[in-house]
Design a protein around this motif. Structure first.
Motif, PDB file in Angstrom:
ATOM      1  N   UNK A 666      53.848  78.890  39.072  1.00  0.00           N
ATOM      2  CA  UNK A 666      53.321  78.872  40.445  1.00  0.00           C
ATOM      3  C   UNK A 666      52.702  77.513  40.803  1.00  0.00           C
ATOM      4  N   UNK A 667      53.036  76.472  40.052  1.00  0.00           N
ATOM      5  CA  UNK A 667      52.519  75.136  40.339  1.00  0.00           C
ATOM      6  C   UNK A 667      53.582  74.085  40.054  1.00  0.00           C
ATOM      7  N   UNK A 668      53.430  72.954  40.704  1.00  0.00           N
ATOM      8  CA  UNK A 668      54.240  71.766  40.419  1.00  0.00           C
ATOM      9  C   UNK A 668      53.289  70.589  40.273  1.00  0.00           C
ATOM     10  N   UNK A 669      53.425  69.837  39.185  1.00  0.00           N
ATOM     11  CA  UNK A 669      52.588  68.653  38.949  1.00  0.00           C
ATOM     12  C   UNK A 669      53.483  67.424  38.970  1.00  0.00           C
ATOM     13  N   UNK A 670      53.102  66.435  39.794  1.00  0.00           N
ATOM     14  CA  UNK A 670      53.805  65.159  39.825  1.00  0.00           C
ATOM     15  C   UNK A 670      53.054  64.162  38.939  1.00  0.00           C
ATOM     16  N   UNK A 671      53.744  63.619  37.958  1.00  0.00           N
ATOM     17  CA  UNK A 671      53.169  62.606  37.076  1.00  0.00           C
ATOM     18  C   UNK A 671      53.740  61.249  37.477  1.00  0.00           C
ATOM     19  N   UNK A 698      54.347  74.296  49.797  1.00  0.00           N
ATOM     20  CA  UNK A 698      53.459  73.672  48.819  1.00  0.00           C
ATOM     21  C   UNK A 698      52.108  73.366  49.452  1.00  0.00           C
ATOM     22  N   UNK A 699      51.053  73.556  48.691  1.00  0.00           N
ATOM     23  CA  UNK A 699      49.719  73.153  49.137  1.00  0.00           C
ATOM     24  C   UNK A 699      49.054  72.368  48.015  1.00  0.00           C
ATOM     25  N   UNK A 700      48.495  71.202  48.382  1.00  0.00           N
ATOM     26  CA  UNK A 700      47.913  70.328  47.357  1.00  0.00           C
ATOM     27  C   UNK A 700      46.671  70.969  46.758  1.00  0.00           C
ATOM     28  N   UNK A 719      49.236  64.424  40.616  1.00  0.00           N
ATOM     29  CA  UNK A 719      48.933  65.229  41.800  1.00  0.00           C
ATOM     30  C   UNK A 719      49.527  66.616  41.569  1.00  0.00           C
ATOM     31  N   UNK A 720      48.697  67.649  41.754  1.00  0.00           N
ATOM     32  CA  UNK A 720      49.149  69.025  41.502  1.00  0.00           C
ATOM     33  C   UNK A 720      49.265  69.791  42.817  1.00  0.00           C
ATOM     34  N   UNK A 721      50.335  70.589  42.933  1.00  0.00           N
ATOM     35  CA  UNK A 721      50.561  71.432  44.108  1.00  0.00           C
ATOM     36  C   UNK A 721      50.712  72.892  43.664  1.00  0.00           C
ATOM     37  N   UNK A 722      50.287  73.770  44.549  1.00  0.00           N
ATOM     38  CA  UNK A 722      50.473  75.202  44.331  1.00  0.00           C
ATOM     39  C   UNK A 722      51.651  75.664  45.157  1.00  0.00           C
ATOM     40  N   UNK A 723      52.441  76.585  44.604  1.00  0.00           N
ATOM     41  CA  UNK A 723      53.591  77.146  45.324  1.00  0.00           C
ATOM     42  C   UNK A 723      53.653  78.647  45.054  1.00  0.00           C
TER      43      UNK A 723
END
Length: 887
Positions: A666-671, A698-700, A719-723
């Protein structure tokens, strides 16, 4: 073979025009749906519009929330019509639209009224629809009516309630389990379908209670079941109990075996077949237990019904793998099936005979097989080839006739899997039967003269390099190998150069001739071929080269790598050229399923903190450790996938940034891996501002900036986003790198105290459907495909538009899905007009997915594709088709 009945004017082109659904569009159908609002309803017209809407929904057409709501409310007005046919269509469209909880209330009263109607058709359908669309709170209100419906005198109503119970058991098990008494009563029904559905539901209710299931089966096996369908279910439940209770009881007899044997005398053919199959699949089944089942299957072999003949011969084919002697009594009957009009039956019959026949019958069987091999599909040909391989190992003296048969079919037309099965069979025969080596190698050499599959050509060349030098006359293979250097693509040419070198090293008499041939390869157009030729000339020794020791040369040419090839490749990619040479011993020896963590060379200068630079980690394990060590991300759960780095800056710019997408449930992290390439600058408070306005789902959640970024010292910002959980959300993200720039004195290396805030615009980043797929391969695609539930298979056709060649289309589809090509199907012949690609992957939620994509190209270079998808979850199969249709 009997010809299908056709019309007198058998004009297929004209028949296509009669399809009522040809060319319909969603917008036009939604306009037509306004007839639902007419004061004077036309039932026939309304039914036609609903039919079109159902067609669109079943073709995968998506309706927006507004469109679905408008159609739903319009359809509810049709309850005022008394037309029976229209009412049935209304039930269907409501069930397919799956209205939301706030909309269900609108039709609940109408459906409850129909559920208590005097018209049985209304009652049955209303029950089915209600149970599909309502939630647990409303279900309690109609539970009393459902219990009454289960024991209703009308079998249609009773079956509808029972089937609805099977569906609701997945969502509201507590409520359905309260219906046990009513379902138990329905099991005694005289209606065949009611008894079948009742038994299925009762077993589902009790499936977690082994004792209750055993009592249920014990009661029903005493003759209370009249329905053949229910009897088949009971046989399956009995087989499961036998497996759970162990092979034998203390008396030496299997529990319930007498019941299975009694079912062999049932009047219904389906029950007899089910019982025979159950007996043959018992663990450790004895010949005595098999005999009655084999006897009834033998009777079915002469049945006038093709389906019975097919079922019987398929079951016997499986038995022959473990108990070939038990099936020999059926050989005479199966020989008559070799000429059966149904090629599937003939194939199974011949392969069974190959497993059970004796040495004297081999020649006769080979002649019969030859007559029909051209009439069957590749998948059945593979079954025949595998049976012949087993037969050759069983009767090694018959290898000549079997090898000749394999070599003949190897020259015929066929797909990759079929050809690969033949080549594997020949290789097996060569390895197991020494006398077959020379003939077998010559057959393989003739095959590669006209082989269209790069993978098979390279494998055969590799095998020739190992076995060829040890034959009585190795020189006869050189011509075939050297022809590949002139006539094939670069991959095959490189493999041919390696094979020539092995002959030159192992056969001293051939070394001068091989050296001449390798010298010609130095002028090849491909650098890989040239490099290999130069290397092998050096090993073999020429006028200018240095001859290495035989031991080292043999180890290089024939020895296996101590480290896995993927580890070697990763280490070479990560090696930074320096004064210190690459050390092969430093390559990790353990096998990794994912690429290894990136390693930096020694001698790299330290950062301002005096520690080695934190190089951007890569590899799944390293990413997982890194993310779990960051408190903000430690609670995100198990990491599903990490993408390859995506470059966000052009080469040679002052700042180098790439991003890795880490996918969680339920999350996406951009590295963001950042590198400062300006020596006179120190960057501090480095952060990436992400604009997700084009990624609505997506919400930051949080961000983790980089405190300091000295020159040429990589660092990471996150930066992490919730989905939505488990949803493959996609979107586009704009990225801006923000930082404080401080000038650095080149003499002292000290940075100034004051800095200037600045920003740098990065390229946009996209999260695509392929990010939710891990490209995991399978070792045997055919077995994996057959082991998947065919109920979850979805097939559709797509037009991919004009392309330069098929390879471009195959690559495009593979990239869109993000899946792993299997068994060499990523390679497409340059002049191919058709191709089948086999893909495998793991979808988010750890759902295994397999894809068969068949491509075809017409004269205008228009590409058409037929896509078949199987997954552990049918919704995932639908998602794969949705990805392709949108991509």
């Amino acid at each position: 073979m009997a010809q299908p009945l056709v019309k007198k004017d058998d004009d297929l082109d004209d028949e296509l025009e009669f399809s009522p659904f040809m060319g319909i569009e969603k917008g036009a159908v939604l306009q037509e749906a306004r007839v639902f609002n007419d004061p004077q309803l036309d039932p026939r017209r309304c039914s036609q519009v609903i039919t079109k809407l159902l067609y669109l929904l079943n073709q995968g057409e998506s309706f927006t929330k507004v469109e679905a709501t408008e159609v739903f409310f319009s359809v509810t007005k049709l309850f005022q019509s008394k037309d029976t046919g229209l009412r049935r269509m209304v039930y269907l469209i409501i069930k397919e639209l799956s209205p939301g909880s706030d909309e269900v209330i609108i039709v609940t009263s109408s459906l409850m009224k129909d559920m208590n109607s005097k018209i049985d058709m209304y009652r049955a359908n209303a029950i089915r629809v209600l149970c599909r669309i309502i939630d647990g709170t409303l279900l309690t209100q109609i539970e009393r009516y459902l219990k009454q419906a289960i024991v209703d005198k009308n079998p249609v109503v009773s079956s509808a309630a029972l089937v609805s119970g099977l569906h609701m058991l997945q969502t509201n098990p507590e409520i359905v389990k309260r219906w046990s008494n009513e379902v138990q009563e329905a099991v005694q029904s005289r209606a065949a379908l009611v008894q079948f559905h009742a038994l299925a539901l009762l077993h589902q209710i009790r499936q977690n209670d082994r004792l209750a299931v055993s009592k249920l089966v014990g009661t029903l096996t005493r003759g209370a079941v009249r329905s053949p369908l229910a009897q088949c279910l009971l046989i399956r439940y009995t087989s499961q109990i036998i497996r759970d209770m162990g092979n034998h009881s203390q008396s030496g007899e299997r529990p319930f075996y007498d019941f299975l044997e009694s079912c062999l005398r049932h009047k219904a053919e389906m029950v007899i077949l089910e019982a025979a199959r159950a007996i043959t699949e018992l663990d450790g089944v004895s010949s005595r237990e098999l005999t009655p089942a084999i006897t009834v299957l033998q009777l079915f072999l002469s049945s006038p019904k093709p389906v019975l003949r097919f079922a019987a011969v398929r079951t016997l084919n499986k038995v022959a793998m473990t108990h070939p002697m038990a099936v020999t009594n059926c050989n005479i009957d199966m020989e008559s099936l070799i000429s059966d009009q149904n090629r599937s039956i003939a194939t199974l019959a011949i392969t069974t005979l190959l497993k059970t026949g004796n040495e004297s019958s081999v020649e006769r069987l080979m002649k019969q097989i030859t007559n029909f091999m051209s009439d069957i599909a590749d998948e059945f040909k593979i079954v025949v080839v595998e049976a012949i391989r087993s037969l050759c190992v069983k009767f090694p003296l018959k290898y000549r006739s079997l090898m000749n048969f394999l070599s003949n079919i190897l020259r015929e037309e066929g797909g990759f899997e079929y050809k690969r099965a033949i080549v594997d069979s020949i290789v097996t025969i060569i390895r197991d039967i020494p006398d077959a080596k020379e003939n077998g190698l010559l057959h393989l050499c003739e095959f590669i003269e006209d082989c269209e599959f790069t993978y098979l050509s390279t494998q055969i060349l590799h095998f020739l390099g190992i076995e060829g030098p040890n034959t009585s006359d190795p020189s006869k293979y050189i011509r075939y190998i050297y022809n590949r250097v002139h006539l094939e693509n670069a991959t095959v040419r490189a493999a041919a150069v390696c094979t020539l070198a092995k002959f030159g090293f192992m056969v001293e008499a051939l070394k001068p001739r091989i050296t001449v041939l390798l010298k010609r390869c130095i002028y090849d157009s491909d650098d890989e071929v040239r490099d290999r030729a130069t290397l092998f000339l050096s090993i073999l020794g020429n006028d200018d080269g240095l001859v290495e020791t035989d031991k080292d040369s043999k180890e290089f040419l024939f020895g296996s790598l101590e480290a896995p090839l993927v580890n070697m490749e990763t280490s070479l990619k990560n090696y930074v050229p320096s004064e210190e040479a690459f050390d092969v011993d430093s390559v990790p020896k353990e096998v990794k399923s994912q690429p290894l963590a990136e390693k930096k060379a020694k001698g790299k200068k330290p950062t301002g903190l005096g520690a080695p630079p934190p190089a951007p980690v890569s590899g799944f394990d390293a990413y997982e450790r890194l993310l779990s060590s960051i408190p903000e991300f430690a609670t995100f759960g198990k990491l599903f996938k990490s993408s390859s780095p995506v470059e966000l800056t052009e080469a040679e710019t002052e700042y180098s940034v790439n991003v890795v997408k880490h996918i969680f449930e339920s999350h996406v992290v951009f590295q963001y891996n950042c590198t400062n390439t300006v020596p006179e600058q120190l960057l501090e408070r480095v952060n990436v501002i992400v604009d997700a306005s084009e990624a609505e789902e997506f919400s930051e959640l949080s961000s983790k900036p980089l405190n300091s970024l000295p020159y040429d010292s990589p660092g990471q910002a996150f930066v992490a986003f919730e989905k939505p959980e488990g949803v493959p959300a996609v979107g586009k993200f704009s990225n801006t790198l923000t930082f404080v720039v401080k000038e650095v004195d080149p003499n002292t290396g000290e940075a100034e105290d004051d800095g200037v805030e600045d920003e740098y615009q990065l390229e946009d980043l996209e999260v695509v459907p392929a990010d939710y797929m891990v490209n995991v391969g399978v070792s045997n695609f055919r077995n994996a495909w057959e082991n998947m539930d065919p109920e979850n298979e979805l097939v559709d056709e797509y037009g991919l538009g004009p392309r330069e060649n098929l390879a471009e289309a195959v690559k495009a589809v593979t990239d869109v899905l993000g899946m792993q090509s299997c068994e060499g199907t990523e390679t497409v012949a340059s002049n191919a007009r058709s191709h089948t690609s086999l893909l495998s992957g793991l979808y988010i939620g750890n759902v295994k997915v397999l894809v068969k994509a068949q491509f075809g190209m017409d004269n205008r270079k228009e590409i058409a594709m037929k896509l078949a998808v199987r997954a552990d979850d049918q919704s995932v199969s639908e998602a794969i088709h949705a990805i392709v249709s949108c991509g």
